[in-house]
Design an enzyme around this catalytic site. Structure first.
Site, PDB file in Angstrom:
ATOM      1  N   THR A   1       0.781  -1.212  -0.050  1.00 31.05           N
ATOM      2  CA  THR A   1       0.042   0.010   0.075  1.00 31.05           C
ATOM      3  C   THR A   1       0.781   1.160  -0.149  1.00 31.05           C
ATOM      4  O   THR A   1       0.401   2.482  -0.539  1.00 31.05           O
ATOM      5  CB  THR A   1      -0.999  -0.083   1.230  1.00 31.05           C
ATOM      6  OG1 THR A   1      -0.092  -0.077   2.257  1.00 31.05           O
ATOM      7  CG2 THR A   1      -1.868  -1.152   1.170  1.00 31.05           C
ATOM      8  N   ASP A   2       1.910   1.310   0.345  1.00 26.49           N
ATOM      9  CA  ASP A   2       2.871   2.492   0.642  1.00 26.49           C
ATOM     10  C   ASP A   2       2.878   3.330  -0.503  1.00 26.49           C
ATOM     11  O   ASP A   2       2.908   4.514  -0.700  1.00 26.49           O
ATOM     12  CB  ASP A   2       4.450   1.989   1.246  1.00 26.49           C
ATOM     13  CG  ASP A   2       4.589   2.111   2.633  1.00 26.49           C
ATOM     14  OD1 ASP A   2       3.434   1.761   3.300  1.00 26.49           O
ATOM     15  OD2 ASP A   2       5.292   2.332   3.004  1.00 26.49           O
TER      16      ASP A   2
ATOM     17  N   LYS B   1      -3.041   7.418  -0.488  1.00 27.62           N
ATOM     18  CA  LYS B   1      -2.795   6.755   0.944  1.00 27.62           C
ATOM     19  C   LYS B   1      -2.964   8.046   1.976  1.00 27.62           C
ATOM     20  O   LYS B   1      -1.922   8.467   2.215  1.00 27.62           O
ATOM     21  CB  LYS B   1      -1.632   5.958   1.005  1.00 27.62           C
ATOM     22  CG  LYS B   1      -1.881   5.036   2.330  1.00 27.62           C
ATOM     23  CD  LYS B   1      -0.523   4.127   2.276  1.00 27.62           C
ATOM     24  CE  LYS B   1      -0.401   3.342   3.704  1.00 27.62           C
ATOM     25  NZ  LYS B   1       0.436   2.287   3.796  1.00 27.62           N
TER      26      LYS B   1
END
EC number: 6.3.5.-
Lengths: 414, 414
Positions: free
Chosen positions: A163-164, A240
């Site tokens: 996800t980073d 994010k």
């Protein structure tokens, strides 16, 4: 103990309960935990207790549904699952602990049984890295793999990604790839050994989106902290926005483009977009990687630009409507004169750069800076790499919307 | 035409209607627009039409309330208004177009008549710059001016500041200043010649907050797009999250600490904080300005760190829980070994850095990186400048909350 047995494994202070998998090796036990995630446990010092025998048909041969679920079903679409690493991919990869070039439908269903019956699967590993180690070179490998899978007949593609930096990779693919089928990124914010893991729902919803009729690059992640709906974000507008929440991913400057209801398996969209089959498959994977993102802070010495003398492109995260200190402007003008494309975004993240309001902005425009509208800084960075390698006038392209990354002022995405 | 007349001024394609002010010079007309904002108009080519004579008592001598409102009122608190520039300050400053060292209560009330009766005012100009040109040196001048004003008896201070970098300046002041009275930053997102201007309500609410009993550094800006409530943000937790909206300022990771109801003039707080008189006035203005904020992007060359060899401090905006690529870690370890303090924050902005979860993070901790918790990257940059100059162990201080900038895990600010 045998594969298929429900076991409790104690090692040091850690205790895991689940089903023993057939991929167990001499060195490692592999245990499927509740939720479908596999964990590898070093056999050294591990104490295993068998709780119940034969609770799970690990071979998939007598599931009561008339044979293996793995046989190709003509009535189902085919989804290619591409793994790049990260928490979500470890659902599949952890089983062997090694990078393999391919994995098959059996591997997929063993890892996430809930995926059964939704599609025929084939699997492919492009990388096995935490996404902070992702690079533009891997973006290119991934784009080529996706292109090959679609060319070979995949009706949709799911990319499992850490996800980073998912937003950067998904953006890059959106610029590189013209796709006639959905390409859906998904990931996991919580490792699957935690009861709150989001990996199964995210994977299932991503497969649902990949078999929908929307043919663009999407990101599919939890819409809220509940396990009921995933949001579908346009790749170039997503960010994010939280370090750990399951609903960390948000579309900036608009509502998410769509959603997947986990229970009813319904995929719906709020806005129009390219339909399945509308766009011809094409790939333009070239990238100019000499591009840097620079966030401006008060009093920052213009010398911070010195190491960018030879850069092909610079994305500035300016303040407010797209500003930097006055003493930066001459330095930026020099960069532009020497052939560097300098694109302006805002560290506000929400809203639009508009350099025509204040003196600083007008001076920046005079210096040759190009405004990236409301393009996110991270998206602008990937876009500039792409436009520099693929467009005759990359600077002008930064002021246009190519794949929905720059929202026209007159059409708010509310 | 005379001061006090309502006029229409046409110059080129621009038309303004308002009251002619006495500060009109040979070169410029100054017109007070509806909403209290003054605009300076070059006399060259300007066509003036008098619409109505003597509509406004520009001298404030016969306002029907028994004399000048400017006389000191023993029953009212005294608020010091400090101007640094930006859209809001031009309400006052534009009148002359020049930087003056002082302005008086008359100037204030002429600019924003709604401020009358709320406090005795004195005014002071520290700078007259758009806030993208703000520097740590001006932060220090401002802190010293605020300190002097409080020492001289101000019951509260309102700082008028451009919105672009207000969060940086307000943070810096929160670290530099121990204050027994409220210090309230305010600004304006829309210039006052627009009907949607926020300058009057923000100024009025800021004065209300400055006369409240909460003695800390606050930011006072529109809570929503309506003209009814201003939010009060803790200086170290606020961020300008939109380029143009009037409610662009948001407290990150919590609700705003308080609010000011514009109609009822009520100031209320959601959470406890230092009360008026609780803290002794003190100033620690030293800053080590050799600090840079660096935002990590995928594939970013570790050479981007080379020009930081001599930096006293570096704040990294890492990915997710606080990560950078593996090939950065050795380079960071060298920086730390050479005496640079390297603090980790997250480009997610919401949520907390936690480098104990994944390998990359643990390697970063081993390399000597200090985690800034959920401190905002912009706040961490100001904080690191301050801790390097004021603390024996500046790295350790980056992991502690000094003035509410780092929220303890166990006390969510909901």
């Amino acid at each position: 103990m045998n594969p298929g047995d429900r076991v409790r494994v104690e090692r040091g202070s850690v205790e895991n309960e689940g089903v023993l998998m057939p991929s167990t090796t001499a060195d490692h036990l592999v245990v499927k935990l509740p939720g479908g995630y596999n964990v590898g446990i070093d056999r050294g010092d591990a104490a295993v207790e068998v709780l119940e025998r034969d609770v799970y048909d690990v071979e998939g041969t007598d599931d009561g549904e008339g044979g293996s679920t793995i046989e190709f079903d003509d009535d189902l679409p085919t989804v290619s699952l591409i793994s790049t690493g990260g928490t979500i991919a470890s659902t599949v990869d952890y089983r062997t602990g090694a990078v393999t070039a391919q994995f098959d439908a059996e591997d997929v269903l063993r890892a996430v049984p809930d995926l059964a019956g939704r599609a025929n699967y084939r699997g492919r590993v492009v990388a096995n890295i935490l996404s902070e180690n992702m690079t533009p070179a891997v973006w290119q490998d991934l784009a080529e793999a996706v292109h090959e899978e679609i060319e070979a007949g995949a009706d949709g593609v799911v990319v499992m990604h850490g996800t980073d930096t998912m937003q950067y990779t998904a953006s890059a693919l959106a610029f590189m790839l013209d796709t006639p089928v959905p390409v859906v990124f998904t990931g996991s914010q919580r490792s699957a050994d935690r009861p709150s893991s989001d990996n199964v729902m995210n994977a299932v919803c991503a497969v649902e989106a990949a078999t929908s009729d929307r043919a663009e690059v999407l990101v599919c992640m939890h819409e809220s902290s509940s396990d009921d709906v995933c949001a579908l974000h346009r790749a170039t507008r997503v960010r994010k926005n939280h370090t750990s929440r399951r609903d960390a991913f948000e579309t900036v400057g608009a509502k998410p483009i769509g959603r997947v209801d986990y229970d009813t398996e319904t995929v719906s969209f709020r806005r129009d977009g390219p339909e399945r089959g509308e766009t011809d498959l094409d790939l333009s994977p070239a990238l100019e990687t000499s591009v840097e993102l620079l966030k401006f802070t008060p009093g920052m010495n213009p010398a911070a630009l010195d190491h960018l003398d030879d850069a092909a492109g610079v994305v500035v995260e300016g303040t407010g409507l797209g500003h930097v200190a006055m003493d930066w402007i001459d330095r930026i003008e020099e960069l532009v004169a020497d052939g560097t494309v300098v694109a302006m975004t805002s560290q506000c993240l929400e809203g639009r750069v508009c350099d025509r309001v204040y003196d600083t902005g007008r001076d920046l425009l005079d210096a040759g800076v190009v405004e990236a509208g409301d393009t996110l800084p991270e998206t602008a960075t990937a876009k500039l790499m792409w436009t520099l390698a693929n467009r005759d006038d990359p600077a002008a392209a930064m002021g246009e919307s190519l794949v929905g990354e720059l929202q026209p002022r007159s059409v708010p995405w509310t």
